[in-house]
Design a protein around this motif. Sequence first.
Motif, PDB file in Angstrom:
ATOM      1  N   VAL A 196       9.266  13.810  -7.560  1.00 49.59           N
ATOM      2  CA  VAL A 196       8.159  14.273  -8.385  1.00 49.59           C
ATOM      3  C   VAL A 196       8.574  15.471  -9.219  1.00 49.59           C
ATOM      4  CG1 VAL A 196       5.820  15.138  -8.303  1.00 49.59           C
ATOM      5  CG2 VAL A 196       6.576  13.436  -6.683  1.00 49.59           C
ATOM      6  N   LYS A 197       8.255  15.388 -10.498  1.00 41.84           N
ATOM      7  CA  LYS A 197       8.474  16.533 -11.377  1.00 41.84           C
ATOM      8  C   LYS A 197       7.167  16.841 -12.074  1.00 41.84           C
ATOM      9  CE  LYS A 197      12.434  14.627 -12.628  1.00 41.84           C
ATOM     10  NZ  LYS A 197      13.018  13.979 -13.758  1.00 41.84           N
ATOM     11  N   GLN A 198       6.984  18.094 -12.373  1.00 43.00           N
ATOM     12  CA  GLN A 198       5.689  18.481 -12.914  1.00 43.00           C
ATOM     13  C   GLN A 198       5.611  18.330 -14.436  1.00 43.00           C
ATOM     14  OE1 GLN A 198       2.939  19.384 -11.425  1.00 43.00           O
ATOM     15  NE2 GLN A 198       3.684  19.295  -9.334  1.00 43.00           N
ATOM     16  N   PRO A 210      -3.382   3.900   3.228  1.00 46.06           N
ATOM     17  CA  PRO A 210      -4.821   3.979   3.042  1.00 46.06           C
ATOM     18  C   PRO A 210      -5.615   3.540   4.263  1.00 46.06           C
ATOM     19  CG  PRO A 210      -3.772   2.933   1.191  1.00 46.06           C
ATOM     20  CD  PRO A 210      -2.736   3.102   2.245  1.00 46.06           C
ATOM     21  N   TYR A 259       4.116  10.363  -9.192  1.00 49.56           N
ATOM     22  CA  TYR A 259       4.189  10.096  -7.759  1.00 49.56           C
ATOM     23  C   TYR A 259       3.715   8.690  -7.413  1.00 49.56           C
ATOM     24  CZ  TYR A 259       3.692  10.511  -2.781  1.00 49.56           C
ATOM     25  OH  TYR A 259       3.802  10.291  -1.433  1.00 49.56           O
ATOM     26  N   THR A 310     -10.520   9.466 -22.043  1.00 42.52           N
ATOM     27  CA  THR A 310     -10.193  10.067 -20.765  1.00 42.52           C
ATOM     28  C   THR A 310     -10.591  11.516 -20.882  1.00 42.52           C
ATOM     29  OG1 THR A 310      -8.000  10.306 -21.671  1.00 42.52           O
ATOM     30  CG2 THR A 310      -8.278   8.658 -19.974  1.00 42.52           C
ATOM     31  N   ARG A 353      -3.949  13.537  -8.353  1.00 41.47           N
ATOM     32  CA  ARG A 353      -2.513  13.417  -8.262  1.00 41.47           C
ATOM     33  C   ARG A 353      -2.062  13.676  -6.837  1.00 41.47           C
ATOM     34  NH1 ARG A 353       2.124  13.592 -10.522  1.00 41.47           N
ATOM     35  NH2 ARG A 353       3.571  15.272 -10.056  1.00 41.47           N
ATOM     36  N   LYS A 354      -1.201  12.804  -6.392  1.00 41.57           N
ATOM     37  CA  LYS A 354      -0.698  12.976  -5.032  1.00 41.57           C
ATOM     38  C   LYS A 354       0.592  13.751  -5.092  1.00 41.57           C
ATOM     39  CE  LYS A 354      -2.377   8.824  -2.844  1.00 41.57           C
ATOM     40  NZ  LYS A 354      -1.959   7.528  -2.348  1.00 41.57           N
ATOM     41  N   GLU A 391      -1.559   6.478 -10.838  1.00 43.12           N
ATOM     42  CA  GLU A 391      -1.948   7.626 -11.644  1.00 43.12           C
ATOM     43  C   GLU A 391      -1.982   7.304 -13.130  1.00 43.12           C
ATOM     44  OE1 GLU A 391       0.563  10.962 -10.836  1.00 43.12           O
ATOM     45  OE2 GLU A 391       0.381  10.648  -8.691  1.00 43.12           O
ATOM     46  N   LEU A 392      -1.335   6.234 -13.510  1.00 41.00           N
ATOM     47  CA  LEU A 392      -1.243   5.932 -14.933  1.00 41.00           C
ATOM     48  C   LEU A 392      -2.471   5.174 -15.396  1.00 41.00           C
ATOM     49  CD1 LEU A 392       2.429   4.809 -14.786  1.00 41.00           C
ATOM     50  CD2 LEU A 392       1.572   6.855 -15.875  1.00 41.00           C
ATOM     51  N   PRO A 393      -2.795   5.283 -16.680  1.00 39.64           N
ATOM     52  CA  PRO A 393      -3.925   4.499 -17.181  1.00 39.64           C
ATOM     53  C   PRO A 393      -3.635   3.008 -17.026  1.00 39.64           C
ATOM     54  CG  PRO A 393      -2.928   5.812 -18.928  1.00 39.64           C
ATOM     55  CD  PRO A 393      -2.196   6.134 -17.689  1.00 39.64           C
ATOM     56  N   VAL A 453      -8.795  13.403 -13.364  1.00 39.80           N
ATOM     57  CA  VAL A 453      -8.885  12.610 -14.586  1.00 39.80           C
ATOM     58  C   VAL A 453      -9.976  11.549 -14.425  1.00 39.80           C
ATOM     59  CG1 VAL A 453      -7.617  11.158 -16.192  1.00 39.80           C
ATOM     60  CG2 VAL A 453      -6.427  12.913 -14.907  1.00 39.80           C
ATOM     61  N   SER A 495      -7.697   2.155  -6.962  1.00 37.13           N
ATOM     62  CA  SER A 495      -6.365   1.869  -7.504  1.00 37.13           C
ATOM     63  C   SER A 495      -5.380   1.445  -6.432  1.00 37.13           C
ATOM     64  CB  SER A 495      -5.823   3.021  -8.338  1.00 37.13           C
ATOM     65  OG  SER A 495      -5.271   4.003  -7.510  1.00 37.13           O
ATOM     66  N   ASP A 537     -11.753   8.216 -16.441  1.00 37.56           N
ATOM     67  CA  ASP A 537     -11.692   7.285 -17.571  1.00 37.56           C
ATOM     68  C   ASP A 537     -13.110   6.947 -17.973  1.00 37.56           C
ATOM     69  OD1 ASP A 537      -8.970   6.910 -17.914  1.00 37.56           O
ATOM     70  OD2 ASP A 537      -8.894   5.609 -16.150  1.00 37.56           O
ATOM     71  N   MET A 550      -0.026  10.559 -18.218  1.00 35.16           N
ATOM     72  CA  MET A 550      -1.098  10.192 -17.316  1.00 35.16           C
ATOM     73  C   MET A 550      -2.408  10.000 -18.044  1.00 35.16           C
ATOM     74  SD  MET A 550      -0.628  12.395 -13.904  1.00 35.16           S
ATOM     75  CE  MET A 550      -2.338  12.188 -13.459  1.00 35.16           C
ATOM     76  N   LEU A 551      -2.621  10.815 -19.069  1.00 38.97           N
ATOM     77  CA  LEU A 551      -3.904  10.740 -19.753  1.00 38.97           C
ATOM     78  C   LEU A 551      -3.944   9.580 -20.733  1.00 38.97           C
ATOM     79  CD1 LEU A 551      -4.876  14.423 -20.486  1.00 38.97           C
ATOM     80  CD2 LEU A 551      -5.774  12.863 -18.785  1.00 38.97           C
ATOM     81  N   ARG A 586       4.353  15.222 -17.752  1.00 39.33           N
ATOM     82  CA  ARG A 586       3.839  13.909 -17.410  1.00 39.33           C
ATOM     83  C   ARG A 586       2.338  13.826 -17.650  1.00 39.33           C
ATOM     84  NH1 ARG A 586       0.841  14.680 -13.620  1.00 39.33           N
ATOM     85  NH2 ARG A 586       1.027  16.763 -12.758  1.00 39.33           N
ATOM     86  N   ARG A 587       1.748  14.984 -18.018  1.00 35.29           N
ATOM     87  CA  ARG A 587       0.302  15.013 -18.192  1.00 35.29           C
ATOM     88  C   ARG A 587      -0.132  14.073 -19.307  1.00 35.29           C
ATOM     89  NH1 ARG A 587      -3.567  18.313 -20.687  1.00 35.29           N
ATOM     90  NH2 ARG A 587      -5.474  18.390 -19.448  1.00 35.29           N
ATOM     91  N   SER A 644       0.807  -1.217   0.000  1.00 38.39           N
ATOM     92  CA  SER A 644       0.000   0.000   0.000  1.00 38.39           C
ATOM     93  C   SER A 644       0.839   1.264   0.000  1.00 38.39           C
ATOM     94  CB  SER A 644      -0.969   0.005   1.172  1.00 38.39           C
ATOM     95  OG  SER A 644      -0.263  -0.217   2.352  1.00 38.39           O
ATOM     96  N   GLY A 696       8.911  11.084 -12.784  1.00 37.54           N
ATOM     97  CA  GLY A 696       8.197  12.229 -12.237  1.00 37.54           C
ATOM     98  C   GLY A 696       6.817  11.900 -11.711  1.00 37.54           C
ATOM     99  N   ARG A 707     -10.157   8.428 -11.677  1.00 35.05           N
ATOM    100  CA  ARG A 707      -8.825   8.098 -11.182  1.00 35.05           C
ATOM    101  C   ARG A 707      -8.524   8.925  -9.948  1.00 35.05           C
ATOM    102  NH1 ARG A 707      -4.778   8.415 -15.980  1.00 35.05           N
ATOM    103  NH2 ARG A 707      -6.223   7.502 -17.447  1.00 35.05           N
ATOM    104  N   LEU A 708      -7.546   8.499  -9.238  1.00 37.20           N
ATOM    105  CA  LEU A 708      -7.160   9.254  -8.053  1.00 37.20           C
ATOM    106  C   LEU A 708      -6.600  10.600  -8.460  1.00 37.20           C
ATOM    107  CD1 LEU A 708      -5.291   6.673  -5.878  1.00 37.20           C
ATOM    108  CD2 LEU A 708      -7.583   7.533  -5.606  1.00 37.20           C
TER     109      LEU A 708
END
Lengths: 936, 151
Positions: A492-494, B4, A459, B133, B42-43, A463-465, B117, A574, B119, A501-502, A497-498, A208, A457, B39-40
Amino acid sequence: MSAAKVKMREKKMRNQPSSVQYSASPRHVESSAKHTHTHTHAHQFRTLQMQCRSDYGHLKFRASALLPRSHPSSAGAFATARASEVRTMLKATTKTTGSCHVFGALPKHMRRRAMSHNTKRLPCRLRDVANRMASSKKKKEESKGKSRKARRQHGNLLLEFNRRQRKNKWLETHIWHAKRFHMVKKWGYCLGDRPTYKCYRSSYRAMSSHCLLQDLSYYCCIELQGEEEKLLASLSQLTSKEAGPTFAAALSLSGQRQGSVDVYRAGQYPMQPLGPVTFLWRPRAQGSTHRQLWIWAHPTIKPDLLPELQTVCQCCEAVLPPAAPAVIPTEGVSALEPEPKPEKTPESKQITGTKRKQTFKDASEPSEKKILGDGTRSPTTPVTWKSSSNGIVISDLTMEIVRYRLIGPQSHSVLVETMEAATDCDPSCLWWPEHCKNESKMNLHQQQADVFHLLKGVYSTGELPSGTVLGLTVDDPRLTLPTKKVKALPCVKQEKRRELMLRGAPAHCCQSSLWESSVRDNVTVNKISNKLLNHMRSELLVPGSRLSPTPLQGRVPILLVHQPGKQVGHEMTSWGAGWDLLLPKGWGMAFWVPLVYRGVRIGGLTMSLKHSQNKGAAHFPHDYPDCPAGARFQEEQEAQLLYEFKRYPPAKRNNYIKHGCLAPFCCPWQQLAEEWELILREGGEEREEDRLTQTSTKADAVMEVATPREDVTVTKPPSRVTVLRNKKSLRLLSGWCRPTTSKGQRARRSCGVLPLDRAAMALFLSAHGMSLVWVRLSLLSKGKPELHAMVCVPTAEDLMLCGGGPQEPPHRDHFKSPFRRQKKGSKKEGKESDPAPASEPNSTAPEGPKSSLALPMGLWPDPLPSVTAHCSRVMLGWVTQGDFSLSSGRGEALGLVSVAGLLNTLFNQPAERRGTLLLRNPASLHYRVAKVNLEV
Amino acid sequence: MTEPRSPGMSSMPQTAPVHTESTSPAVEMDPVEYTLRKRLPRKLPKRRNDVYVNMKTDFRAQLARCQKLLEGGGHREICVHGLGLAINRAINIALQLQASSQGALQLAANTSTVELVDDLEPEDPDEAGEPMTRTRNNSAIHIKVFYPDPQ
């Protein structure tokens, strides 16, 4: 005399000659018997007798017979009688008695326990005898094996290892696991079950919040090649769109995502499921319709799946391994490299046939090589089948590809830290330099490497599909092995990565050279051994610095496949997402150790069960009782549980009859579904007569009618019970499970679910009346559900009850004593009529005794009575996995219930308490209140 | 790290999507044909004095957590974050903290927008093809609760 004394005496007398009796008149004998052991008169034999008494007092020595009597007798007869007695006496003195231990001759205070092992501890005078005895006792000298040094020599060790994996395959990480895990032999493999150290909670924490690593190489990969339409047409027979996305789902077909699907026997949906598989399409090559597909299946599905695939693809021509290069189909061409046997490397082929009986030299020479891939298969077994009609080629890639699973939000960090994208190099005969020559391929590699760096980058893996695939070529991870274990942490980098993620990785980045069997073989064969690598390291000028230039052989094609976490339900979304790492065979340990050095935890089979349990997903084969593999598993589980049960002393076993538990070890799903169907049918008829419907009291009443159900079921055709997997129906049912107030109501309204009424219910049951459905039960208060806990329907009063839960009144064990039962037989009629709690069905009780003799006490004999009506609450189903859930902080269970029963229950419950059920452990009488969740 | 088991810590991701449902913009596609999976959010890496507020954990427990950080934990400042429906509760917690400290604490609130986001999975995957998405925005609040520096 006590029994023990008698026994002891018998033992002592075993070797003694029977006492001699001189024929005399009965009166004489009687009188003589009185004088046994009296030595007062026997002055002639006194000395002898004294001796006898000390050692052979047991010898019935008729002293009186020796006495001179007034009785007239001839001297000759007298002498013979004495002679025979003397003979007996002499015989008795020469023979040892009692136990054969020499130290029996020693007085007690001189005996020592160690004397029985070491004769030198005996007094000298007894030593010889003892030595003689010891040597006669030792049956055979233990054959003296090789010395430890010889055994541990590399070649001999490998020989031994190869011998040991003839029956059960070893994964590449076997030795690593065997040192740290409890190993089990399962499904033809040796697998790690659980670590020997305590790690339950830390493994959960790893899943976890960091990363848990598992070796899943035992999963079987089946490769299909052929034209896209033909493949899809064939495969569509195995699946149904009703049960979710199929092999043809657009995103999976493009190769961007991994897909998962439940496979059925050809054209049999919804009957005869085989089990869940995941699949991966190779991305399309330009201008070619030739496709490659990998189907990953659990090893217990493979024996069913492979023939089924061969049937639907009409691939019946087995291609023998030596003939392989000749049979490559010519239509797909450009994309398809000439495919040498993906089966195994030549050296492993020679090994398998060798028998132990052969001379040492013959056997040793080839088998000193390490087995890579499947070592148990005979080299002549075909692994490739092709079709003459549609050009599809099926090959079995079991053990050809290593598969590691990383679970947890930080698994991408671990991957990024462990591996580095391959650096390019000068051309030579290896595959990577060849690869480098091609400009477009290098571009692709660059893009893949960029995507891989983007991963850094992110976290959390979640977060990924879900199902994203990324192909990559990496450097040998052994080169960057840290000297100490470190914990991989994200940074983490900003930026940028969008898109990742999408959309996940772009389509062309999913290509990998791992798909090419020639590349795989090349990489496997040319792997640098650890020894050589360490030698090269030792020659470095600065100790501990990185090898440069990187050795040419150290480029490995890999595939990264994202695994979705918990997808259903609202809580813990997730959770348990992760990555699968696919490697060519032979590279297992080279990647395993570097991964371990990044601070991951390692899990075994137990942990993968817990993973799916926390994820709320069905685990194969535990939760698939309708699949052949699942049925087999249940049988094995029953045998195992029964064996464990019998190992307890009878007084310490649970009496499951008294607990009102009919099936503590194996769940009769078929019977459950049939009974519920019958209940509903009867209920329907009853409803025609009077419109009154009550909760479960009605069902109880019906049950009485249904008790002689044997005749009904016999006439019915044996329809096998299935698990409901139709998405639409599941969604409908899931809406009905929720209470109609608060949050649930809003969700329902938005979904536009039709309300639960009689018409809807009848419609639903007509379609899925005989099915089971997979539900998650979360306890509302205390309690920890166990395996095969019973899911029951609460009565109206139970729903009113707050706190605790209702109690089941204890049952009576009719089988406990057949003897007592027979005696009571006459009184039985009287007994039955008294209001015994949920009394046993009378019909089955009389036929019990014969079968119950074979079964241990406390278990129901085989023809089970009605399972639904056995207890005071009507039964719906059983729990297949249950435990205290660390993620929700309560007991949670996953189980299967009858659709008919569930619907009937929901229908009869008040709308605001809808979906409340009872749960009772097999060895408990306490019902716990649980909430049913059906998540789609 | 974020565990969690105690949703108070990683609160924002878990509850927020559920409650932001009503605020999501009108969907142009037929809702029956698609399944919506959120989706969660972003953390971000979490410091020890970050508190993410959710709607699932008991209010008093969350309040007590903040108090403990400020008093026992030795932090001069903490950051209370709330997303979507939890904004109200975050404000509430911050105000309660201030009230109970008899004016020793000060607040500094910041608002932001968080991109979420979703899906969309087609129910009939073969026909409709493309799963989609989409992104939507949701409001968030970050309240700094701190003891002002003595000057």
